[in-house]
Design an enzyme around this catalytic site. Structure first.
Site, mmCIF file in Angstrom:
data_model
loop_
_atom_site.group_PDB
_atom_site.id
_atom_site.type_symbol
_atom_site.label_atom_id
_atom_site.label_comp_id
_atom_site.label_asym_id
_atom_site.label_seq_id
_atom_site.Cartn_x
_atom_site.Cartn_y
_atom_site.Cartn_z
ATOM 1 N N ARG A 118 0.842 -1.197 0.000
ATOM 2 C CA ARG A 118 0.000 0.000 0.000
ATOM 3 C C ARG A 118 0.879 1.251 0.000
ATOM 4 N NH1 ARG A 118 -5.209 1.625 -1.141
ATOM 5 N NH2 ARG A 118 -6.177 2.804 0.534
ATOM 6 N N THR A 391 -9.138 0.342 -10.360
ATOM 7 C CA THR A 391 -8.416 -0.655 -9.596
ATOM 8 C C THR A 391 -8.516 -1.933 -10.391
ATOM 9 O OG1 THR A 391 -9.005 0.422 -7.544
ATOM 10 C CG2 THR A 391 -8.531 -1.911 -7.353
ATOM 11 N N THR A 409 -4.108 -0.857 -7.297
ATOM 12 C CA THR A 409 -4.849 0.346 -7.678
ATOM 13 C C THR A 409 -3.964 1.585 -7.775
ATOM 14 O OG1 THR A 409 -6.836 1.639 -7.133
ATOM 15 C CG2 THR A 409 -5.435 1.024 -5.278
ATOM 16 N N ASN A 411 -6.092 4.217 -7.384
ATOM 17 C CA ASN A 411 -7.325 4.813 -6.878
ATOM 18 C C ASN A 411 -8.243 5.237 -8.025
ATOM 19 O OD1 ASN A 411 -9.135 5.280 -4.897
ATOM 20 N ND2 ASN A 411 -8.480 7.347 -4.471
ATOM 21 N N ASP A 433 -8.111 8.188 0.132
ATOM 22 C CA ASP A 433 -8.605 7.106 0.990
ATOM 23 C C ASP A 433 -8.426 7.407 2.478
ATOM 24 O OD1 ASP A 433 -9.587 5.570 -1.028
ATOM 25 O OD2 ASP A 433 -7.962 4.110 -1.050
ATOM 26 N N SER A 462 -7.978 1.008 3.208
ATOM 27 C CA SER A 462 -8.424 0.502 1.902
ATOM 28 C C SER A 462 -9.646 -0.400 2.072
ATOM 29 C CB SER A 462 -7.278 -0.304 1.292
ATOM 30 O OG SER A 462 -7.675 -0.966 0.122
ATOM 31 N N SER A 463 -10.300 -0.703 0.955
ATOM 32 C CA SER A 463 -11.379 -1.702 0.964
ATOM 33 C C SER A 463 -11.009 -2.938 0.146
ATOM 34 C CB SER A 463 -12.645 -1.113 0.349
ATOM 35 O OG SER A 463 -13.082 0.003 1.070
ATOM 36 N N GLY A 482 -13.631 -1.665 -7.127
ATOM 37 C CA GLY A 482 -14.941 -1.073 -6.871
ATOM 38 C C GLY A 482 -15.011 -0.274 -5.585
ATOM 39 N N GLY A 483 -13.844 0.086 -5.030
ATOM 40 C CA GLY A 483 -13.850 0.907 -3.813
ATOM 41 C C GLY A 483 -14.600 0.207 -2.708
HETATM 42 O O1 DON Z 1 -7.988 1.029 -1.630
HETATM 43 C C1 DON Z 1 -9.161 1.219 -1.911
HETATM 44 O O2 DON Z 1 -10.072 0.728 -1.286
HETATM 45 C C2 DON Z 1 -9.484 2.087 -3.115
HETATM 46 N N1 DON Z 1 -8.411 3.001 -3.362
HETATM 47 C C3 DON Z 1 -9.768 1.203 -4.277
HETATM 48 C C4 DON Z 1 -10.238 1.967 -5.461
HETATM 49 C C5 DON Z 1 -11.036 1.149 -6.381
HETATM 50 O O3 DON Z 1 -11.344 0.016 -6.161
HETATM 51 C C6 DON Z 1 -11.503 1.830 -7.581
HETATM 52 N N2 DON Z 1 -12.194 0.884 -8.437
HETATM 53 N N3 DON Z 1 -13.144 0.859 -9.032
#
Ligand code: DON
Length: 581
Positions: A118, A391, A409, A411, A433, A462-463, A482-483
């Site tokens: 990360r 991502t 990712t 982001n 984030d 993060s997710s 997908g965040g």
């Molecule tokens: O780390 C995370 O949770 C986010 N930065 C991830 C971003 C993400 O999945 C974007 N995708 N669609």
């Protein structure tokens, strides 16, 4: 093209075509897509009883993984190849300028570890980078320009993975990506669509014209060459971490970030380290689940939601009584995320307690099968922020039984919009984030507490949820972008995988999705996904339903059966990825 290849082509064509067709307005694009899909499949013939499998978001990245496995590499070498290739062919999603998590299972000794690559906040971050003199958040400070970028972790993740776990030299695993960057590749419909969506962002960014054709979003089929990126990858291949975190590349990154308002120093880059972390591990109805550790909130959320659901009889995703319970479990897990979770090297977090059965029982005691709980009734959070929209995920198993689930990712789409001259490296906007303040949601509408506030050298929460699920059928390796919606995607797929005796990977990656994240207090569903009776049943329990404008996620899944060790793979029909097995 042999019979297997044709069958695979037909399958991918069938699952993906309807979606492509809905998205495409111009007939010539349909033809372009067809050509690209068939070309990709022709490269990836399906073995009859394959013991290795790769699923990624792009056919060229999957092909890179396959090549490395065929050259004697293991799943870890293949993961290096796939991740590096994705950095080239999906530059809007991940890359050397970003970070991520690699969840590993080593067959020889059963070792399971998460490589935490990360990004970290630079040491010189200060409040005035993100708040004006009145204490108001500065619009865009965490999403574009120098203040939005954190120190990248992916290059160090790749070298660590290759040196510690791989069989092949790093240079060999990076070779397919170097070739793709140097010789170029024909951009697909997805690239063209995303570049169009972000055209003005790319036109006004620093060095981002490389992703355009004569200043405009390219048409599908345009050959994108990235000579500077090829050179940076070559440096990484030759010199390892020093090729990126020291010397000419490091100096160029620091210089441009500082020109664009950021505080990076060469010492920030030199000091970057990956961390090996114990994954979160728990059991659910007899299955063993191994998943992401902090600083991802994903694994804890998965453990908590499944822990809460275990108290209720299992039901099908898509049946309103079950989905109501899933939403209530998600609501509660995201409440904890907002209040407690952050970089474990900065904040003491009682992970064991949070994922325990006892805690799940307490936390779910007030779930009412007939009525939605109001999120505000769960209690407030002290401060916050969230995730974004691009991502990538890759899942791999090899013949020896090694496994990798990696989510990577930069982001948001095309990250911070900064490509320092001569490097080809598109920098992330992962600073988004962090939680600026409890009342300031981030790009993913996530709110969070003080625990996740910006601090020097800290990793943003993060997710991302790379996960292994083991039961009597075999082992499933999965994950998605997908965040904040990553957690619900992985959760729904696991619930359905465990409920059915048959393993239908295509169904699991394709099934319609819904999501709840505590705040905003509503159930989000994909467009045209759930029938009116279902909506009425949830609304009747007191849920607000909101249909999103677009479907989300791009899940990549592989499975290896317990008896016979036969491997299979599937790519989400929402994306253009290709699974090889
Ligand atoms: O780390 C995370 O949770 C986010 N930065 C991830 C971003 C993400 O999945 C974007 N995708 N669609």
């Amino acid at each position: 093209m042999n019979l297997h290849t044709l069958r695979l082509s037909a399958r991918i064509f069938a699952s993906g075509w309807t979606q492509f067709a809905c998205r495409m307005r111009h007939a010539h694009l349909h033809v372009a897509v067809l050509v690209l899909v068939l070309a990709a499949c022709a490269e990836l013939p399906r073995g009859a009883q394959q013991s290795a499998a790769v699923a990624s978001a792009h056919p060229l990245a999957t092909a890179a993984g396959k090549t490395i496995l065929e050259r004697g590499g293991n799943a870890f070498d293949a993961a290096v190849a796939v991740a590096a290739a994705l950095a080239v062919v999906e530059p809007y999603s991940s890359g050397l300028g970003g970070g991520g998590f690699f969840l590993l299972h080593r067959a020889s000794d059963g070792r399971e570890i998460m490589i935490d690559a990360r990004e970290t906040a630079p040491a010189g971050v200060k409040d005035s980078d993100y708040f004006d003199s009145q204490g108001r958040p500065i619009p865009g400070a965490t999403t574009r320009g120098g203040t939005s970028s954190a120190i990248p972790g992916t290059p160090a993740g790749l070298t660590h993975l290759a040196n510690r776990y791989g069989k092949l030299p790093l240079a060999m695993s990076l070779a397919p990506a170097i070739r793709l960057a140097h010789e170029g590749f024909a951009v697909d419909v997805r690239y063209a669509r995303i570049a169009k969506l972000r055209e003005s962002f790319l036109q006004s960014g620093t060095g981002t014209a490389v992703f355009l054709a004569d200043g405009k979003a390219p048409e599908p089929g345009y050959v994108l060459r990235q000579a500077a990126l090829a050179q940076t990858l070559e440096r990484l291949a030759r010199f390892g971490n020093a090729g990126f975190y020291e010397g000419a590349v490091a100096s160029a990154l620091v210089e441009t970030v500082r020109q664009r308002g950021g505080s990076w120093t060469t010492e920030d880059l030199r000091a970057y380290k990956v961390v090996e972390r114990e994954p979160v591990r728990f059991t659910y109805r007899g299955a063993t689940i191994t998943t992401a550790a902090l600083p991802s909130a994903g694994g804890i959320a998965l453990a908590q939601t499944l822990g809460m659901l275990e108290r209720f009889p299992p039901g099908a995703v898509g049946s309103a009584p079950t989905d109501h319970l899933v939403v209530e479990a998600l609501r509660r897990a995201f409440h904890d995320r907002a209040r407690y979770l952050a970089d474990p090297d900065f904040v003491a977090i009682p992970v064991k307690e949070l994922v325990s059965r006892d805690y799940a029982r307490k936390k779910s005691a007030d779930i009412d099968a007939a009525h939605a709980t109001r999120s505000e009734a769960l209690g407030d959070i002290d401060s916050a922020r969230v995730e974004s929209h691009h991502t990538t995920h890759l899942s791999i198993v090899d013949a020896e039984g090694n496994r990798v689930a990696a989510t990577l990712t930069i982001n948001l789409l095309f990250g911070s919009g900064i490509v320092p001259a001569g490097t080809g490296v598109l920098l992330n906007n992962e600073m988004d984030d962090f939680s600026l303040r409890a009342d300031v949601p981030n790009a993913f509408e996530l709110r969070g507490g003080l625990a996740n506030r910006i601090e020097p050298r800290k990793r943003p929460l993060s997710s991302m949820t790379p996960t292994f699920v083991e039961d009597e059928k075999g082992v499933l390796v999965l994950g998605a972008p997908g965040g904040s919606r990553i957690v619900s995607q992985v959760l729904l797929a696991i619930l359905e995988y465990l409920r059915n005796a048959e393993v239908d990977l295509e169904r699991l990656v394709g099934m319609p999705r819904y999501h709840h994240q505590f705040w905003p207090d509503r159930v989000e569903i994909e467009p045209d996904s759930y029938p009116s009776e279902w909506r009425a049943a949830l609304a009747g329990r007191g849920h607000e339903i909101r249909e999103a404008r677009r479907a989300w996620g791009n899940m990549q899944m592989v499975f290896k059966s317990k008896d016979g060790g036969v491997a299979r793979a599937a790519s989400d029909p929402r994306g253009d990825g290709v699974a090889w097995y």
